[in-house]
Design a protein around this motif. Structure first.
Motif, PDB file in Angstrom:
ATOM      1  N   GLY A  24       0.786  -1.224   0.000  1.00 55.74           N
ATOM      2  CA  GLY A  24       0.000   0.000   0.000  1.00 55.74           C
ATOM      3  C   GLY A  24       0.817   1.271   0.000  1.00 55.74           C
ATOM      4  N   GLU A  25       2.083   1.177  -0.376  1.00 54.13           N
ATOM      5  CA  GLU A  25       2.973   2.341  -0.363  1.00 54.13           C
ATOM      6  C   GLU A  25       3.029   2.988  -1.741  1.00 54.13           C
ATOM      7  OE1 GLU A  25       5.874   0.249   2.997  1.00 54.13           O
ATOM      8  OE2 GLU A  25       6.289   0.060   0.842  1.00 54.13           O
ATOM      9  N   ARG A  26       3.014   4.326  -1.754  1.00 53.08           N
ATOM     10  CA  ARG A  26       3.069   5.085  -2.995  1.00 53.08           C
ATOM     11  C   ARG A  26       4.494   5.577  -3.250  1.00 53.08           C
ATOM     12  NH1 ARG A  26       0.445   9.862  -2.435  1.00 53.08           N
ATOM     13  NH2 ARG A  26       0.252   9.653  -0.176  1.00 53.08           N
ATOM     14  N   PRO A  27       4.909   5.630  -4.543  1.00 55.31           N
ATOM     15  CA  PRO A  27       6.279   6.095  -4.806  1.00 55.31           C
ATOM     16  C   PRO A  27       6.447   7.606  -4.721  1.00 55.31           C
ATOM     17  CG  PRO A  27       5.176   5.504  -6.853  1.00 55.31           C
ATOM     18  CD  PRO A  27       4.244   5.118  -5.752  1.00 55.31           C
ATOM     19  N   PHE A  28       5.376   8.368  -5.007  1.00 52.55           N
ATOM     20  CA  PHE A  28       5.501   9.818  -5.076  1.00 52.55           C
ATOM     21  C   PHE A  28       4.403  10.489  -4.253  1.00 52.55           C
ATOM     22  CE2 PHE A  28       7.031   8.142  -9.198  1.00 52.55           C
ATOM     23  CZ  PHE A  28       8.371   8.458  -9.039  1.00 52.55           C
TER      24      PHE A  28
ATOM     25  N   ARG B 127       9.150   9.783   0.839  1.00 53.45           N
ATOM     26  CA  ARG B 127      10.033   9.054   1.747  1.00 53.45           C
ATOM     27  C   ARG B 127       9.435   8.958   3.142  1.00 53.45           C
ATOM     28  NH1 ARG B 127      14.889   7.351   0.008  1.00 53.45           N
ATOM     29  NH2 ARG B 127      14.098   5.678   1.342  1.00 53.45           N
ATOM     30  N   GLY B 128       9.817   7.885   3.832  1.00 61.49           N
ATOM     31  CA  GLY B 128       9.376   7.657   5.191  1.00 61.49           C
ATOM     32  C   GLY B 128      10.284   6.619   5.829  1.00 61.49           C
ATOM     33  N   GLU B 129       9.957   6.216   7.043  1.00 59.71           N
ATOM     34  CA  GLU B 129      10.807   5.246   7.725  1.00 59.71           C
ATOM     35  C   GLU B 129      10.820   3.910   7.005  1.00 59.71           C
ATOM     36  OE1 GLU B 129      11.229   3.141  12.137  1.00 59.71           O
ATOM     37  OE2 GLU B 129       9.960   4.914  11.855  1.00 59.71           O
ATOM     38  N   ALA B 130       9.655   3.474   6.547  1.00 61.32           N
ATOM     39  CA  ALA B 130       9.527   2.265   5.729  1.00 61.32           C
ATOM     40  C   ALA B 130       8.598   2.641   4.590  1.00 61.32           C
ATOM     41  CB  ALA B 130       8.959   1.110   6.539  1.00 61.32           C
ATOM     42  N   ASP B 131       9.149   2.711   3.404  1.00 59.76           N
ATOM     43  CA  ASP B 131       8.367   3.266   2.302  1.00 59.76           C
ATOM     44  C   ASP B 131       8.579   2.458   1.026  1.00 59.76           C
ATOM     45  OD1 ASP B 131      10.892   3.978   1.349  1.00 59.76           O
ATOM     46  OD2 ASP B 131      10.722   6.061   1.995  1.00 59.76           O
ATOM     47  N   TYR B 132       8.015   2.961  -0.063  1.00 64.02           N
ATOM     48  CA  TYR B 132       8.118   2.310  -1.366  1.00 64.02           C
ATOM     49  C   TYR B 132       9.574   2.075  -1.746  1.00 64.02           C
ATOM     50  CZ  TYR B 132       7.156   1.420  -6.330  1.00 64.02           C
ATOM     51  OH  TYR B 132       7.073   0.848  -7.578  1.00 64.02           O
ATOM     52  N   TRP B 133      10.399   3.046  -1.484  1.00 67.19           N
ATOM     53  CA  TRP B 133      11.788   2.992  -1.930  1.00 67.19           C
ATOM     54  C   TRP B 133      12.631   2.058  -1.066  1.00 67.19           C
ATOM     55  CZ3 TRP B 133      11.784   4.720  -6.572  1.00 67.19           C
ATOM     56  CH2 TRP B 133      10.804   5.652  -6.927  1.00 67.19           C
ATOM     57  N   THR B 134      12.258   1.910   0.181  1.00 63.84           N
ATOM     58  CA  THR B 134      12.914   0.912   1.032  1.00 63.84           C
ATOM     59  C   THR B 134      12.663  -0.491   0.479  1.00 63.84           C
ATOM     60  OG1 THR B 134      12.625   2.326   2.962  1.00 63.84           O
ATOM     61  CG2 THR B 134      13.075  -0.013   3.365  1.00 63.84           C
ATOM     62  N   HIS B 135      11.445  -0.713  -0.022  1.00 61.93           N
ATOM     63  CA  HIS B 135      11.112  -2.009  -0.622  1.00 61.93           C
ATOM     64  C   HIS B 135      11.894  -2.217  -1.920  1.00 61.93           C
ATOM     65  CE1 HIS B 135       8.835  -5.571  -1.557  1.00 61.93           C
ATOM     66  NE2 HIS B 135       8.414  -5.055  -2.699  1.00 61.93           N
ATOM     67  N   VAL B 136      12.072  -1.157  -2.710  1.00 56.82           N
ATOM     68  CA  VAL B 136      12.888  -1.264  -3.921  1.00 56.82           C
ATOM     69  C   VAL B 136      14.301  -1.703  -3.556  1.00 56.82           C
ATOM     70  CG1 VAL B 136      13.921   0.014  -5.836  1.00 56.82           C
ATOM     71  CG2 VAL B 136      11.529   0.437  -5.212  1.00 56.82           C
ATOM     72  N   GLU B 137      14.881  -1.057  -2.554  1.00 57.06           N
ATOM     73  CA  GLU B 137      16.232  -1.422  -2.111  1.00 57.06           C
ATOM     74  C   GLU B 137      16.287  -2.881  -1.670  1.00 57.06           C
ATOM     75  OE1 GLU B 137      18.490   2.200  -0.111  1.00 57.06           O
ATOM     76  OE2 GLU B 137      16.496   1.927   0.756  1.00 57.06           O
TER      77      GLU B 137
END
Length: 520
Positions: A169-173, A184-194
């Motif tokens: 349920g996380e949005r990239p933008f 960005r956030g503590e646990a976000d879309y981009w953390t999952h990408v990493e």
């Protein structure tokens, strides 16, 4: 119904599967035995088994005729050893054990890992895996591909649908499509990408990432990519992933960056339908300049087009891009033959599991990869219609017979091809009866092995006999001849120490396609 087999106790054990579309092959209960024409004329020898079947047992060892599946003939004396699975033939190669980063070899055509070993790029295309899979599912997919001989996954950083969130349920933008404002956030879309990229690294896989898939009709992210945000988004991704040695970048995505017609027909109203060449260049430069480790880059084109004129002068365009229809050979060869030498990658062709034309069976799906590698490709991608969009059927699709064929191909290339193959045309004279008709199942792909080690040919349909002129490779050398089954990975002995202008080998009678190996 597909048929595969393995050798146990000198016989072939046949198994049947209903999960793929392998053309029917009716393997016999034992190895195909030879019919050999001795040097200097004379009759042909038939196997004991065939003699019994024909009621000719006891008539002698040499008679006219014969029905065996393998033969070697006229220029040299026959081998006394019957064709059989090669003793000590290589098992499935664990190719996903490269040491990252991957760079371009000294010949400018091949790929090497950080220890200088040849790297074979064999990718699956789960394009939407990052956005649509949980971590558990992603690990299942990536593990299956690593264990199956694949060495890369091609994926989009963003879902093909700009409205979509990821599996958590996380949005990239912050705002839909605003590439300049990643959320960005503590646990976000981009953390999952990493995490997905790091999981690929753990399993020895290249994560080949499309920053913002453009879409065949511009119906994904093309309209959102502008000269105002492309560089900023590229810089953000470089800051996020520029230190990952297993990352490659593949810009674009199934799209002609100059077209303002069909390639933009799906761009939402209010967004630009103009060319995106300049914006793509800015994004590519930002990614390239932001790397702290080498990360190879290219562009995913529209089908059957090249982007050499648009990006060929860019430092980030390091891999020549091919995207073909069912006939991959001419598009790979066109990139291979360019005056600017780069490794050529077939980023996409047609997938297994299609429900629309062209409908490819399992043999035709694997044939695309064989034709690509024997036309000079340093890598190729495979795909399945249930895997790339992550449908409910994706777990079953992982086990499709066509994916197993990639494992077989990886075994073959790892065992015999420590580099890029040099394509050979009919003018080489290796196959005096020709290479068939281009664009049809009769087309034969032929290539020289590296370092003068011999040659390899892929036949997409049976021929009764195959004539070989070994003098086209070396006027003085002798060669070992083997058949390799692209459906099972079994290698079969034909003969050793053969040479001449008229060596004749007959087709393995139950096979739908085959690889012929001629090696010093």
């Amino acid at each position: 119904m597909a048929y595969g087999g393995n050798w146990e106790g000198g016989r072939v054990v046949v198994r049947s599967e209903t999960v793929d579309s392998e053309p029917a092959r009716t393997q016999t209960a034992g190895p195909a035995e030879p019919v050999v024409a001795p040097a200097g004329g004379g009759g042909r020898r038939i196997s004991r088994r065939d003699a019994l079947r024909l009621g000719l047992f006891g008539l002698g060892g040499v008679i006219i005729g014969g029905l065996g599946g393998f033969a070697l003939g006229r220029s040299t004396a026959p081998s006394a050893t019957a064709p059989h699975p090669v003793s000590g033939a290589p098992e499935r190669a664990g190719l996903a054990s490269a040491s990252f980063p991957i760079t371009i070899g000294a010949d400018a055509r091949s790929l090497v890992d950080s220890e200088g070993r040849h790297f074979l790029y064999l990718a699956d295309t789960p394009w939407n895996a990052i956005s649509r899979m949980t971590r558990e599912s992603f690990t299942t997919l990536a593990t299956a591909r690593s264990e199956g001989g694949f060495t890369a996954l091609q994926m989009s950083v963003l879902d093909f649908d700009p409205r979509a969130q990821n599996a958590y349920g996380e949005r990239p933008f912050a705002e839909r499509g605003d590439l300049a404002e990643p959320l960005r956030g503590e646990a976000d879309y981009w953390t999952h990408v990493e995490w997905c990229v790091d999981e690929c690294a753990r399993l020895g896989l290249v994560a080949c990432l499309v920053p913002s898939w453009y879409g065949g009709w511009g119906d994904a992210w093309r309209g959102y990519v502008t000269e105002d945000n492309a560089a900023a988004y590229g810089t953000f991704l470089a800051d996020l992933l520029g230190d990952r040695p297993n990352v490659w970048w593949l810009l674009g995505g199934d799209n002609d960056p100059t077209d303002e017609g069909e390639a933009t027909s799906g761009v939402p109203g209010g967004l630009s339908r103009g060319p995106v060449v300049a914006a793509t260049i800015q994004m590519g430069r930002a990614l390239y300049e932001g790397q702290s480790v080498p990360q190879l880059m290219s562009y995913h084109t529209a089908r059957e087009m090249t982007v050499e004129e648009h990006f060929g002068d860019e430092a980030w365009y390091q891999l020549s891009a091919a995207y073909s229809g069912a006939d991959s050979a001419p598009f790979v060869r066109a990139e291979f033959d360019r005056s600017t030498v780069r490794p050529v990658i077939l980023w996409e062709s047609y997938y297994d599991g299609r429900d629309r034309e062209p409908l490819l069976d399992r043999r035709e799906v694997r044939g695309q990869a064989y034709h690509a590698f024997l036309s000079g490709a340093a890598g190729a991608a495979y795909g399945h219609e249930d895997v790339w969009p992550v449908t409910e059927e994706w777990p079953a699709a992982l086990a499709a017979g066509s994916a197993e064929d990639v494992s077989v191909l990886s075994t073959l290339l790892a065992a015999f091809v420590p580099g890029v193959l040099e394509p050979l045309g009919p003018e080489s004279g290796l196959l005096p009866d020709g290479h068939g008709t281009p664009g049809t199942a009769s087309a034969v792909a032929v290539a020289a092995l590296p370092d003068g080690a011999g040659a390899m040919a892929y036949f997409g349909e049976p021929r009764s006999t195959i004539r070989i002129d070994t003098t086209a490779l070396d006027a003085d050398a002798t060669f070992a001849i083997r058949w390799f089954d692209p459906a099972t990975g079994e290698e079969f002995f034909v003969a050793d120490d053969r040479a001449g202008e008229d060596v004749v080998v007959s087709w393995p009678s139950t096979w739908s396609d085959a690889v012929l190996l001629v090696r010093r």
